[in-house]
Design a protein around this motif. Sequence first.
Motif, PDB file in Angstrom:
ATOM      1  N   GLY A   1       0.803  -1.206   0.000  1.00 32.66           N
ATOM      2  CA  GLY A   1       0.000   0.000   0.000  1.00 32.66           C
ATOM      3  C   GLY A   1       0.840   1.261   0.000  1.00 32.66           C
ATOM      4  N   VAL A   2       1.951   1.260   0.716  1.00 34.75           N
ATOM      5  CA  VAL A   2       2.826   2.431   0.790  1.00 34.75           C
ATOM      6  C   VAL A   2       3.532   2.650  -0.540  1.00 34.75           C
ATOM      7  CG1 VAL A   2       4.831   3.394   1.954  1.00 34.75           C
ATOM      8  CG2 VAL A   2       3.144   2.123   3.260  1.00 34.75           C
ATOM      9  N   ALA A   3       4.013   1.581  -1.172  1.00 30.46           N
ATOM     10  CA  ALA A   3       4.731   1.707  -2.435  1.00 30.46           C
ATOM     11  C   ALA A   3       3.804   2.171  -3.554  1.00 30.46           C
ATOM     12  CB  ALA A   3       5.390   0.381  -2.809  1.00 30.46           C
ATOM     13  N   VAL A   4       2.588   1.687  -3.565  1.00 27.86           N
ATOM     14  CA  VAL A   4       1.644   2.087  -4.603  1.00 27.86           C
ATOM     15  C   VAL A   4       1.271   3.554  -4.444  1.00 27.86           C
ATOM     16  CG1 VAL A   4      -0.690   1.723  -5.481  1.00 27.86           C
ATOM     17  CG2 VAL A   4       0.762  -0.225  -4.966  1.00 27.86           C
ATOM     18  N   ALA A   5       1.094   4.003  -3.232  1.00 31.20           N
ATOM     19  CA  ALA A   5       0.746   5.404  -2.993  1.00 31.20           C
ATOM     20  C   ALA A   5       1.900   6.324  -3.357  1.00 31.20           C
ATOM     21  CB  ALA A   5       0.350   5.596  -1.540  1.00 31.20           C
ATOM     22  N   ALA A   6       3.136   5.902  -3.123  1.00 32.23           N
ATOM     23  CA  ALA A   6       4.285   6.741  -3.414  1.00 32.23           C
ATOM     24  C   ALA A   6       4.619   6.755  -4.902  1.00 32.23           C
ATOM     25  CB  ALA A   6       5.490   6.251  -2.619  1.00 32.23           C
ATOM     26  N   ALA A   7       4.182   5.745  -5.658  1.00 35.56           N
ATOM     27  CA  ALA A   7       4.558   5.635  -7.055  1.00 35.56           C
ATOM     28  C   ALA A   7       3.579   6.324  -7.996  1.00 35.56           C
ATOM     29  CB  ALA A   7       4.673   4.161  -7.444  1.00 35.56           C
ATOM     30  N   THR A   8       2.492   6.846  -7.492  1.00 39.88           N
ATOM     31  CA  THR A   8       1.535   7.483  -8.380  1.00 39.88           C
ATOM     32  C   THR A   8       2.077   8.808  -8.888  1.00 39.88           C
ATOM     33  OG1 THR A   8       0.426   8.509  -6.512  1.00 39.88           O
ATOM     34  CG2 THR A   8      -0.477   6.419  -7.288  1.00 39.88           C
ATOM     35  N   ALA A   9       1.911   9.052 -10.156  1.00 41.60           N
ATOM     36  CA  ALA A   9       2.410  10.268 -10.779  1.00 41.60           C
ATOM     37  C   ALA A   9       1.386  11.389 -10.636  1.00 41.60           C
ATOM     38  CB  ALA A   9       2.694  10.019 -12.256  1.00 41.60           C
ATOM     39  N   PRO A  10       1.853  12.633 -10.624  1.00 43.24           N
ATOM     40  CA  PRO A  10       0.897  13.734 -10.556  1.00 43.24           C
ATOM     41  C   PRO A  10       0.073  13.818 -11.841  1.00 43.24           C
ATOM     42  CG  PRO A  10       3.115  14.574 -10.876  1.00 43.24           C
ATOM     43  CD  PRO A  10       3.228  13.101 -10.629  1.00 43.24           C
ATOM     44  N   ARG A  11      -1.090  14.414 -11.752  1.00 41.95           N
ATOM     45  CA  ARG A  11      -1.980  14.512 -12.908  1.00 41.95           C
ATOM     46  C   ARG A  11      -1.348  15.417 -13.962  1.00 41.95           C
ATOM     47  NH1 ARG A  11      -7.962  15.548 -11.573  1.00 41.95           N
ATOM     48  NH2 ARG A  11      -8.315  13.945 -13.112  1.00 41.95           N
ATOM     49  N   SER A  12      -1.502  15.045 -15.197  1.00 41.42           N
ATOM     50  CA  SER A  12      -0.961  15.804 -16.300  1.00 41.42           C
ATOM     51  C   SER A  12      -1.951  16.895 -16.713  1.00 41.42           C
ATOM     52  CB  SER A  12      -0.692  14.876 -17.478  1.00 41.42           C
ATOM     53  OG  SER A  12      -0.176  15.608 -18.556  1.00 41.42           O
ATOM     54  N   THR A  13      -1.403  18.023 -17.120  1.00 41.28           N
ATOM     55  CA  THR A  13      -2.259  19.104 -17.585  1.00 41.28           C
ATOM     56  C   THR A  13      -2.077  19.285 -19.080  1.00 41.28           C
ATOM     57  OG1 THR A  13      -0.566  20.757 -17.133  1.00 41.28           O
ATOM     58  CG2 THR A  13      -2.115  20.266 -15.349  1.00 41.28           C
ATOM     59  N   LEU A  14      -2.973  20.033 -19.676  1.00 40.29           N
ATOM     60  CA  LEU A  14      -2.907  20.268 -21.112  1.00 40.29           C
ATOM     61  C   LEU A  14      -1.647  21.045 -21.477  1.00 40.29           C
ATOM     62  CD1 LEU A  14      -4.287  20.008 -23.848  1.00 40.29           C
ATOM     63  CD2 LEU A  14      -5.473  22.148 -23.366  1.00 40.29           C
ATOM     64  N   ALA A  15      -1.275  22.017 -20.650  1.00 44.68           N
ATOM     65  CA  ALA A  15      -0.086  22.820 -20.939  1.00 44.68           C
ATOM     66  C   ALA A  15       1.185  21.963 -20.932  1.00 44.68           C
ATOM     67  CB  ALA A  15       0.036  23.947 -19.928  1.00 44.68           C
ATOM     68  N   SER A  16       1.303  21.062 -19.968  1.00 45.69           N
ATOM     69  CA  SER A  16       2.494  20.211 -19.924  1.00 45.69           C
ATOM     70  C   SER A  16       2.501  19.222 -21.085  1.00 45.69           C
ATOM     71  CB  SER A  16       2.587  19.479 -18.594  1.00 45.69           C
ATOM     72  OG  SER A  16       1.511  18.600 -18.436  1.00 45.69           O
ATOM     73  N   ASP A  17       1.322  18.743 -21.490  1.00 40.81           N
ATOM     74  CA  ASP A  17       1.249  17.840 -22.644  1.00 40.81           C
ATOM     75  C   ASP A  17       1.654  18.549 -23.933  1.00 40.81           C
ATOM     76  OD1 ASP A  17       0.430  15.746 -21.073  1.00 40.81           O
ATOM     77  OD2 ASP A  17      -1.701  15.974 -21.559  1.00 40.81           O
ATOM     78  N   LEU A  18       1.196  19.778 -24.104  1.00 44.26           N
ATOM     79  CA  LEU A  18       1.566  20.543 -25.299  1.00 44.26           C
ATOM     80  C   LEU A  18       3.054  20.874 -25.310  1.00 44.26           C
ATOM     81  CD1 LEU A  18      -1.479  22.948 -25.665  1.00 44.26           C
ATOM     82  CD2 LEU A  18      -0.881  21.002 -27.101  1.00 44.26           C
ATOM     83  N   LYS A  19       3.601  21.177 -24.154  1.00 45.51           N
ATOM     84  CA  LYS A  19       5.040  21.464 -24.063  1.00 45.51           C
ATOM     85  C   LYS A  19       5.856  20.220 -24.420  1.00 45.51           C
ATOM     86  CE  LYS A  19       8.487  23.139 -20.812  1.00 45.51           C
ATOM     87  NZ  LYS A  19       8.738  23.554 -19.424  1.00 45.51           N
ATOM     88  N   LEU A  20       5.441  19.075 -23.917  1.00 46.65           N
ATOM     89  CA  LEU A  20       6.136  17.830 -24.242  1.00 46.65           C
ATOM     90  C   LEU A  20       6.041  17.525 -25.729  1.00 46.65           C
ATOM     91  CD1 LEU A  20       7.606  15.264 -23.291  1.00 46.65           C
ATOM     92  CD2 LEU A  20       5.353  14.248 -22.928  1.00 46.65           C
TER      93      LEU A  20
END
Length: 56
Positions: free
Chosen positions: A20-39
């Motif tokens: 449970g601890v490893a799964v909670a720590a491994a989740t990535a932050p939500r992606s936004t449209l601006a970061s997707d366009l920049k990538l």
Amino acid sequence: MRIEESLYRQFEPRLFGRKGVAVAAATAPRSTLASDLKLFALTFAGGFLFVSLYLA
């Protein structure tokens, strides 16, 4: 009776370990449209530069 107990144990969640601890720590932050366009823009520019240098 014994068959029902063994089937119940298969579906019972395990409550030990650090899963449970490893799964909670491994989740990535939500992606936004601006970061997707920049990538996308950086990937496209890098690919364009690579191909233009390769063909030159």
